[in-house]
Every structure is written in structure tokens, then in C-alpha cells.
Write an enzyme that holds these catalytic residues in place. Structure first.
Site, PDB file in Angstrom:
ATOM      1  N   ASP A   1       9.745  13.155  13.314  1.00 20.18           N
ATOM      2  CA  ASP A   1       9.236  13.139  11.936  1.00 20.18           C
ATOM      3  C   ASP A   1       7.726  13.379  11.932  1.00 20.18           C
ATOM      4  OD1 ASP A   1       9.539  13.014   9.208  1.00 20.18           O
ATOM      5  OD2 ASP A   1       9.743  10.822   9.100  1.00 20.18           O
TER       6      ASP A   1
ATOM      7  N   ASP B   1      23.995  13.261 -17.327  1.00 22.68           N
ATOM      8  CA  ASP B   1      23.098  13.222 -16.168  1.00 22.68           C
ATOM      9  C   ASP B   1      22.574  14.636 -15.954  1.00 22.68           C
ATOM     10  OD1 ASP B   1      21.940  13.245 -13.679  1.00 22.68           O
ATOM     11  OD2 ASP B   1      23.548  12.131 -12.683  1.00 22.68           O
ATOM     12  N   GLY B   2      21.319  14.830 -16.327  1.00 26.62           N
ATOM     13  CA  GLY B   2      20.740  16.171 -16.302  1.00 26.62           C
ATOM     14  C   GLY B   2      20.357  16.632 -14.913  1.00 26.62           C
TER      15      GLY B   2
ATOM     16  N   ILE C   1       0.819  -1.211   0.000  1.00 27.01           N
ATOM     17  CA  ILE C   1       0.000   0.000   0.000  1.00 27.01           C
ATOM     18  C   ILE C   1       0.851   1.259   0.000  1.00 27.01           C
ATOM     19  CG2 ILE C   1      -2.206  -0.820   0.914  1.00 27.01           C
ATOM     20  CD1 ILE C   1      -1.292  -0.347   3.680  1.00 27.01           C
TER      21      ILE C   1
ATOM     22  N   ASP D   1      18.503   8.152  -6.886  1.00 33.40           N
ATOM     23  CA  ASP D   1      18.677   8.948  -8.090  1.00 33.40           C
ATOM     24  C   ASP D   1      18.322   8.114  -9.327  1.00 33.40           C
ATOM     25  OD1 ASP D   1      19.454  11.017  -9.647  1.00 33.40           O
ATOM     26  OD2 ASP D   1      21.532  11.064  -8.930  1.00 33.40           O
TER      27      ASP D   1
ATOM     28  N   ASP E   1      25.959   9.051 -11.274  1.00 33.28           N
ATOM     29  CA  ASP E   1      26.245   8.973  -9.841  1.00 33.28           C
ATOM     30  C   ASP E   1      25.208   8.151  -9.076  1.00 33.28           C
ATOM     31  OD1 ASP E   1      24.399  11.043 -10.383  1.00 33.28           O
ATOM     32  OD2 ASP E   1      24.710  11.857  -8.385  1.00 33.28           O
TER      33      ASP E   1
ATOM     34  N   VAL F   1       5.142  -0.992   2.798  1.00 37.04           N
ATOM     35  CA  VAL F   1       4.048  -1.336   3.702  1.00 37.04           C
ATOM     36  C   VAL F   1       3.002  -2.133   2.908  1.00 37.04           C
ATOM     37  CG1 VAL F   1       2.248  -0.437   5.224  1.00 37.04           C
ATOM     38  CG2 VAL F   1       4.465   0.712   5.118  1.00 37.04           C
TER      39      VAL F   1
ATOM     40  N   LYS G   1       4.809  -3.563   7.862  1.00 36.25           N
ATOM     41  CA  LYS G   1       5.889  -2.690   7.394  1.00 36.25           C
ATOM     42  C   LYS G   1       7.164  -3.505   7.331  1.00 36.25           C
ATOM     43  CE  LYS G   1       8.269   1.678   8.505  1.00 36.25           C
ATOM     44  NZ  LYS G   1       8.148   2.972   9.187  1.00 36.25           N
TER      45      LYS G   1
ATOM     46  N   SER H   1      11.089   1.596   3.509  1.00 34.49           N
ATOM     47  CA  SER H   1      10.301   0.400   3.755  1.00 34.49           C
ATOM     48  C   SER H   1       9.179   0.270   2.743  1.00 34.49           C
ATOM     49  CB  SER H   1       9.690   0.470   5.161  1.00 34.49           C
ATOM     50  OG  SER H   1       8.692   1.464   5.178  1.00 34.49           O
TER      51      SER H   1
HETATM   52  N1  ATP Z   1      -0.994   0.583  10.111  1.00 30.40           N
HETATM   53  C1  ATP Z   1      -1.219   1.141   8.936  1.00 30.40           C
HETATM   54  N2  ATP Z   1      -2.450   1.169   8.395  1.00 30.40           N
HETATM   55  C2  ATP Z   1      -2.667   1.743   7.200  1.00 30.40           C
HETATM   56  N3  ATP Z   1      -1.709   2.313   6.452  1.00 30.40           N
HETATM   57  C3  ATP Z   1      -0.462   2.300   6.922  1.00 30.40           C
HETATM   58  C4  ATP Z   1      -0.140   1.723   8.178  1.00 30.40           C
HETATM   59  N4  ATP Z   1       1.181   1.874   8.401  1.00 30.40           N
HETATM   60  C5  ATP Z   1       1.660   2.537   7.341  1.00 30.40           C
HETATM   61  N5  ATP Z   1       0.700   2.791   6.439  1.00 30.40           N
HETATM   62  C6  ATP Z   1       0.866   3.494   5.156  1.00 30.40           C
HETATM   63  O1  ATP Z   1       2.210   3.380   4.729  1.00 30.40           O
HETATM   64  C7  ATP Z   1       2.843   4.671   4.658  1.00 30.40           C
HETATM   65  C8  ATP Z   1       4.305   4.572   5.046  1.00 30.40           C
HETATM   66  O2  ATP Z   1       4.440   4.162   6.378  1.00 30.40           O
HETATM   67  P1  ATP Z   1       5.637   4.712   7.249  1.00 30.40           P
HETATM   68  O3  ATP Z   1       5.590   6.189   7.271  1.00 30.40           O
HETATM   69  O4  ATP Z   1       5.605   4.010   8.541  1.00 30.40           O
HETATM   70  O5  ATP Z   1       6.844   4.168   6.369  1.00 30.40           O
HETATM   71  P2  ATP Z   1       8.251   4.830   6.015  1.00 30.40           P
HETATM   72  O6  ATP Z   1       8.968   3.870   5.134  1.00 30.40           O
HETATM   73  O7  ATP Z   1       8.915   5.232   7.259  1.00 30.40           O
HETATM   74  O8  ATP Z   1       7.842   6.075   5.152  1.00 30.40           O
HETATM   75  P3  ATP Z   1       8.639   7.435   4.891  1.00 30.40           P
HETATM   76  O9  ATP Z   1       9.245   7.294   3.556  1.00 30.40           O
HETATM   77  O10 ATP Z   1       7.525   8.443   4.952  1.00 30.40           O
HETATM   78  O11 ATP Z   1       9.624   7.615   6.021  1.00 30.40           O
HETATM   79  C9  ATP Z   1       1.991   5.526   5.586  1.00 30.40           C
HETATM   80  O12 ATP Z   1       2.067   6.899   5.231  1.00 30.40           O
HETATM   81  C10 ATP Z   1       0.606   4.966   5.367  1.00 30.40           C
HETATM   82  O13 ATP Z   1       0.025   5.518   4.208  1.00 30.40           O
HETATM   83 MN    MN Z   2       6.455   7.981   6.883  1.00 23.00          MN
HETATM   84 MN    MN Z   3      10.232   7.025   7.854  1.00 26.16          MN
END
Ligand code: ATP
Ligand code: MN
Ligand code: MN
Length: 655
Positions: free
Chosen positions: A149, A424-425, A36, A636, A596, A44, A57, A42
Site C-alpha cells: 500500500d 438509491d441514486g 487526527i 455506502d 444496499d 488515529v 491507531k 481505523s
Molecule cells: N504516527 C503518526 N503520526 C502522525 N500522524 C499519523 C501517524 N499515524 C497515522 N497518522 C495519520 O493517520 C492517517 C491514517 O493512518 P493509517 O494510514 O495508518 O490508517 P489506515 O486506517 O490504515 O488508513 P487508510 O484508510 O489509508 O488505509 C495517516 O495518513 C496520517 O495522516
Molecule cells: Mn493509510
Molecule cells: Mn490501511
């Protein structure tokens, strides 16, 4: 849902434990479905755990530091228990799978709500969400934890629109912070072209001035982000996007150096997002609270317990019944669209590639010499490489592709001449596109008249001049091009003439050769953090300053010190390449050229060891390298060219 806890309920290292949350799971108890969200760190997934819908996650783990981070995040998360904080229901903390299982929040995050679904919130809803969020932050702070954050994208909503603070990827115990803040800046990625949209910009706009100045993050820095967030909920406008229309900023929206200018303004000029207007019906108490939250001096900001009590008063006084916000968020939507399409909108009417291609012909119509008088010296004794080439390029995590490349394995018919290049633009793809057309053309006309290295040098310089002239004349006559738009590109080329290899480089692309199994760099990266280059720029009249995370040049804050285009930075950001000349012998196996995006995360030695394990086909090797870079988190565009210098069948055996 009662999840079985298998003893000992610890992570593989034994550093994370919990009495209530299972920390390892049977594979049969869960299944992952579609992703999603894909964050920088990460992915998710929607998933099911013991029959219940959850969010999983899965951090991208490429280094041991990432693993340490996972354990730290797990230790933190398993201690948290608050209705305003996302709920961890389980984790899997043993190889090969590292995952967090969270309660699923149906309504997604607040940034999505506001800016994708374009839902506006009533003042009442904002105050309620704000009050719950404040309680969650107060709870964290009372545990000695700072979140670091806080932003709408990290606030998840359940079906009742109750907020749950998420993403503890940057959270820390305050007592550990001195050390972390240094490490964090160090590892926050170094975009050598100067653009780092996702990572820096995404959070920069919520960062307190003291954090931008690299001082230590405190609870009061969370308060600042909280203030910016609340204002965003009220206005429905991404911080500062509304200002972009004015300044020249919007011509270079894609680039973080615009954001660096923004940073400077936030830190030293006290710039803040446009405050929600009283016309929206926002209670003045809330407006004053926001302003105190983003005060430049952390000491003047209220603590979270002050904030919670002020918001409670507002809730009790029924301020939530206040006017519904009826202004739609259209004003944002139109700005937001500019964000991703902007660089194209200047380029679309114009095919820079054909424009570039036409140039050498125009310039040399008269010089139709039979090519190659100089090059066909007839020594049949010299070693001659057997050349085969392949390439791969990907946009990676960027929204736009600004790399271009060319390969001419048979650059001229009569001679053993091969020509390859990567451009690399930055600030758009125009310069890269133009140069991909023009540079080979110029070289073709110049080669018969001078030595290969002289021809290369002139081809770079002429391409640069032609591009800037073209841009200028379009600016003046057609008015289709913004005055303050200064696209540029770095360039690296490799020219093989019989047994000689000439590499010309301007910028931070790189070429290496593998000789007898060892990598040798054939170019030097031209970036302002390189002392010689910095000196050169300064003595040519350029200004180099430490900005945000590294040395950068001029108001444009460019990190590369040589490039084609960038006419606001000429002459000190020169287009003159540095040249190396290599005599090829039977020991030479292949060369690798790349932008790069590869070198940021893959070392010269890594390249050689990866190719060792890859099928010896140049296209496959290129793809393998680019994929590796992407997996390692390169942010990049990535372009790779691999040129084998020996027949591939022997190559397979030898390397
Ligand atoms: N428990 C949850 N239920 C529904 N959606 C979720 C949940 N946890 C995360 N998400 C979705 O996944 C997205 C990314 O989660 P999160 O911010 O924890 O990951 P991240 O990899 O740290 O992201 P970022 O790149 O913002 O640092 C959230 O903005 C949300 O849209
Ligand atoms: Mn996030
Ligand atoms: Mn994050």
C-alpha cells in the site's frame, strides 16, 4: 521515555511478543485526545503516553477477521526497526482495547502536504525523500515483507521532512501471499451500486497491472507503486486526475466505474500518469527510473537495491541542487476540487424533486377521477394492520448523499393506503431525487384506474420515461447537462392497501417482513452476479462482463440490473420492477426497507435480532439499524425505513 514492560509481555492470545515494546499498558499511562484521521479501517488519535506525544491507531474491529488482522499487524510492526519506517512505541493488545502507539510525526502525511496544504517540494527534497523511502522498502523486502500500500498518504513526515513509511494494514510476508491475495479480494468490499471510492480508488491508482489482474503481489509491485508515488511528489498531481478533464470521465468522477475503465486502460493499454516534465528540472536519470519502476512487466522493473544505488549516485552528483520546482500545484487544485463537487455542479441549477413532482400532474391533468373506486370494497371483516413508520438515513462514509426516500402513511384519505419508498441514486442524485417526487404522484393518479400491482408497475415505468425525457430535453435545449451524463437510481416501494402488501423492486434495495419472529425477503436483489438477471440482461442485448471484482453491465460497469434512469443502458437495465404480493395477518410484525448500504453488512436475520433488542419505535429502530451498518464498516449511503404493522405498545411485548 522508558515504558514499563509488564510480564508476560504478550498479547492476549500469546501470538505477539516483544522484548522492547510494551504490549499492554496501564490505562493510567496514556490518554487519547482528538482524532487526527479516520481511515476505512481505523481511527488515529493524537495522544499522550507517559508524558510524551504519540499517535494512537485504533482499528475498527467488527469481525473476528479484523482481530486476526490486528494481531498480524502487531507481530509485523514489533519486528520492524528502521529510521524510514514509522516507529511503534507500544501497543495494547488485550480486550477491550486494541491500539497501536506510534511516535508522532508532526508534519503529517505526504498526500496532505501536497494536496491539502498545497506545498510543493523542491527536486532536491523529492530525491532525498525518495532515497530514504527506497531504503525503508529495501529493508522491508530484505525481511521478506511486501508493503502493498505504498502511496503518499502512507508516508509520514517528521519535522525535518524525513519520511517514515506507515500503514502496515496490508503488509504481508511474501511467503504467505498466495492465500492472502485471494482472501483480500474477497473481503475488499462489494459495492453493489458499483461505487467504492475510498477503498478501491484510493489505492487502485497505485496498483501495478499484475495486482489489478489479481495476480500475486511481489516486491516488484511495491516498486510500481513507488514509481507512481515518486512521480506524484514531483508533479504534485494526483495520478490520472490531470487526464480527467479530457475524457468523459469527469462527468462521473464520483464513481468507481470510471476508475474501472481506468483500470482496464492501465492493465491493457499501458496507461500511466503523466510523467513529470523535464521543464520542472527533474534529472533525466530520475525520470527514466520512474518509467522503469512502472514498466508493465515486473521483471523489467529495477529491484529496490538497484533503486537505492541509482538514487545514491544522484545524491552524490548533487542533482539535488537542481532547479527548484517553481510551478505551483494550482493545476491540481482546480482538478481536485472538481472531484468532490462535480456531481453537484450539474445538479445545482435544477431541482429534480419538484421537477419530478410536477410530472404526474402534467401527464394527468385531465384524469381528476375521484380516487379509489376500485379499492373501497367494503369488507369490514378483513384484517387491517395498524401502521406506524419511521426512517433514518445517513450519508455514511461517502462524501455525497444519493439516497432519497418518501413515506406516505396516509396515502389517500378514504382508504387504508400507505406508501413508502427508497431510491438509491448513482452517477449523481438526480434520478433518485426526481423519482422521489414523481413516483408517488404517478401512483396516485394510476391507483384509481387499475389494480395496485399494475399501478405500481406503470408508476415505475412512467417515472423512468419521464426522467429520461426530461434529461434529454435539458441536454438538447438548455445545454446545461453533459451529453454523457447518465444518472440512475434503484427503487423499492411498499404499498399497503388494507390487508395487502405490494412490494415493487427494481435494483438492489431490499424489503423484508418479520412474520412470527422470522425474516422473510419480499424482494430479490437485481445485480449482475445473479444468474437469472444476468441472463435477462444478455438476452435483452446488454453486455455483461466480469470487471475488477464482479459482474458488471456495459461500458458503465453498473452492477445493478434494473433501475430508473441510466439511459445509456436502456432497455436491458430495465425500470420494470419485480413485484410481490403478501396477504397480511396478525402474525406480521413489521417490515424493514433499506438501501444496499444496510444489506451489504447486515443480514435479514441480523435485522430481526437487532430490532428485538431495540425500543419499539420505528424511527429508533431505523436509526439503530443504520448505525449498526455504519459501525460494521458499510461504505455506502444508508437509508432505512421501518414500518410497524401492529400497535407499538403490543409490539413492545410481542417481538
Ligand atoms: N504516527 C503518526 N503520526 C502522525 N500522524 C499519523 C501517524 N499515524 C497515522 N497518522 C495519520 O493517520 C492517517 C491514517 O493512518 P493509517 O494510514 O495508518 O490508517 P489506515 O486506517 O490504515 O488508513 P487508510 O484508510 O489509508 O488505509 C495517516 O495518513 C496520517 O495522516
Ligand atoms: Mn493509510
Ligand atoms: Mn490501511
Amino acid at each position: 521515555m522508558v515504558l514499563e514492560i509488564m510480564e508476560p509481555n504478550t498479547c492476549i492470545r500469546g501470538c505477539c511478543y516483544s522484548q522492547t515494546i510494551p504490549l499492554h499498558l496501564r490505562p493510567s499511562s496514556y490518554s487519547l485526545f482528538s482524532p487526527i484521521a479516520r481511515g476505512a479501517e481505523s481511527v488515529v488519535y493524537e495522544a499522550v503516553l507517559d508524558g510524551k506525544k504519540v499517535a494512537v491507531k485504533k482499528p475498527i474491529l467488527s469481525t473476528s477477521e479484523d482481530l486476526d488482522k490486528f494481531h498480524k499487524e502487531l507481530q509485523l510492526l514489533s519486528k520492524l526497526d528502521h529510521p524510514g519506517i514509522l516507529k511503534l512505541v507500544a501497543a495494547h493488545a488485550r480486550p477491550p482495547n486494541y491500539m497501536f502507539f506510534f511516535e508522532f510525526y508532526e508534519a503529517g502525511n505526504l498526500a496532505q502536504k501536497l494536496h491539502v496544504e498545497e506545498r510543493s517540494l523542491s527536486i532536491g527534497q523529492v530525491i532525498e525523500i525518495t532515497a530514504q523511502l527506497a531504503k525503508a522498502l529495501l529493508y522491508l523486502h530484505s525481511l521478506g515483507i511486501v508493503h502493498r500500500d505504498v502511496k503518499p498518504a502512507n508516508i509520514l513526515l517528521d519535522e525535518n521532512l524525513h519520511p517514515h513509511l506507515a500503514d502496515f494494514g496490508l503488509a504481508e510476508y511474501k511467503k504467505d501471499l498466495k492465500q492472502v491475495s485471494i482472501l483480500n479480494w474477497k473481503s475488499s468490499g462489494k459495492p453493489t451500486g458499483g461505487f467504492h471510492k475510498k477503498n478501491m480508488v484510493g489505492t487502485l491508482i497505485y496498483m501495478a497491472p499484475e495486482v489489478l489482474r489479481k495476480e500475486i503481489h511481489t516486491e516488484k509491485s511495491d516498486v510500481y507503486s513507488f514509481g507512481v508515488t515518486v512521480n506524484e511528489l514531483l508533479t504534485g498531481v494526483v495520478p490520472y486526475t490531470d487526464r480527467r478533464a479530457e475524457a468523459q470521465a469527469h462527468t462521473v468522477l464520483e464513481m468507481s466505474y470510471t476508475e474501472q475503465r481506468l483500470t482496464a486502460a492501465v492493465v491493457s493499454e499501458g496507461l500511466r500518469p503523466v510523467l513529470a516534465g523535464p521543464e520542472l528540472g527533474v534529472p533525466t536519470g530520475l525520470l527514466s527510473l520512474i518509467q522503469r519502476c512502472w514498466d508493465a512487466d515486473p521483471q523489467n522493473r529495477p529491484s529496490l537495491s538497484d533503486i537505492v544505488s541509482e538514487l545514491n549516485v544522484m545524491l552524490e552528483c548533487g542533482e539535488t541542487e537542481g532547479a527548484k520546482k517553481d510551478t505551483s500545484v494550482d493545476s491540481f487544485v482546480s482538478c481536485g476540487n472538481v472531484d468532490t463537487t462535480n456531481s453537484q455542479s450539474y445538479q445545482e441549477p435544477m431541482n429534480w424533486f419538484t421537477c419530478g413532482q410536477d410530472f404526474p400532474e402534467k401527464a394527468y391533468l385531465s384524469s381528476e377521477d375521484a380516487p379509489s373506486t376500485r379499492l373501497s370494497s367494503n369488507d369490514s371483516m378483513v384484517y387491517c394492520p395498524v401502521v406506524s413508520c419511521g426512517s433514518f438515513s445517513t450519508c455514511g462514509r461517502r462524501e455525497t448523499m444519493e439516497d432519497r426516500h418518501f413515506m406516505f402513511p396516509h396515502f389517500s384519505k378514504e382508504n387504508d393506503i400507505h406508501f413508502f419508498g427508497i431510491l438509491d441514486g448513482h452517477r449523481g442524485a438526480a434520478a433518485a431525487e426526481f423519482s422521489a417526487g414523481a413516483l408517488p404522484g404517478f401512483l396516485q393518479t394510476l391507483l384509481p384506474m387499475s389494480s395496485p400491482s399494475q399501478a405500481l408497475l406503470e408508476a415505475f415505468v412512467k417515472t423512468d420515461i419521464a426522467f429520461r425525457n426530461e434529461l434529454n430535453s435539458r441536454r438538447e435545449s438548455k445545454g446545461t447537462i453533459q451529453k454523457d451524463w447518465h444518472p440512475g437510481c434503484t427503487a423499492i416501494t411498499a404499498l399497503i392497501v388494507k390487508n395487502k402488501l405490494f412490494v415493487a423492486n427494481a435494483g438492489d434495495c431490499r424489503t423484508i417482513i418479520s412474520r412470527a419472529g422470522q425474516p422473510n425477503a419480499l424482494s430479490r436483489d437485481h445485480v449482475a452476479s445473479c444468474p437469472e438477471e444476468r441472463e435477462r440482461v444478455i438476452s435483452a442485448g446488454g453486455q455483461v462482463k466480469w470487471q475488477v471484482d464482479t459482474w458488471r453491465i456495459g461500458p458503465a460497469a453498473l452492477q445493478v440490473t434494473r433501475s430508473i434512469g441510466d439511459d445509456d443502458l436502456k432497455p436491458f437495465v430495465t425500470a420494470e420492477p419485480e413485484m410481490t404480493e403478501t396477504l397480511l395477518s396478525a402474525e406480521d410484525e413489521y417490515i424493514v426497507m433499506a438501501s444496499d448500504g444496510l444489506w451489504d453488512v447486515v443480514s435479514n436475520a441480523d435485522v430481526v435480532s437487532i430490532i428485538k433488542d431495540t425500543v419499539k419505535e420505528p424511527g429508533m429502530c431505523s436509526k439503530r439499524l443504520a448505525t449498526e451498518a455504519a459501525e460494521r464498516g458499510s461504505k455506502d449511503n444508508i437509508t432505512v425505513i421501518v414500518v410497524f404493522l401492529r400497535p407499538v405498545s403490543t409490539a413492545e411485548r410481542i417481538y
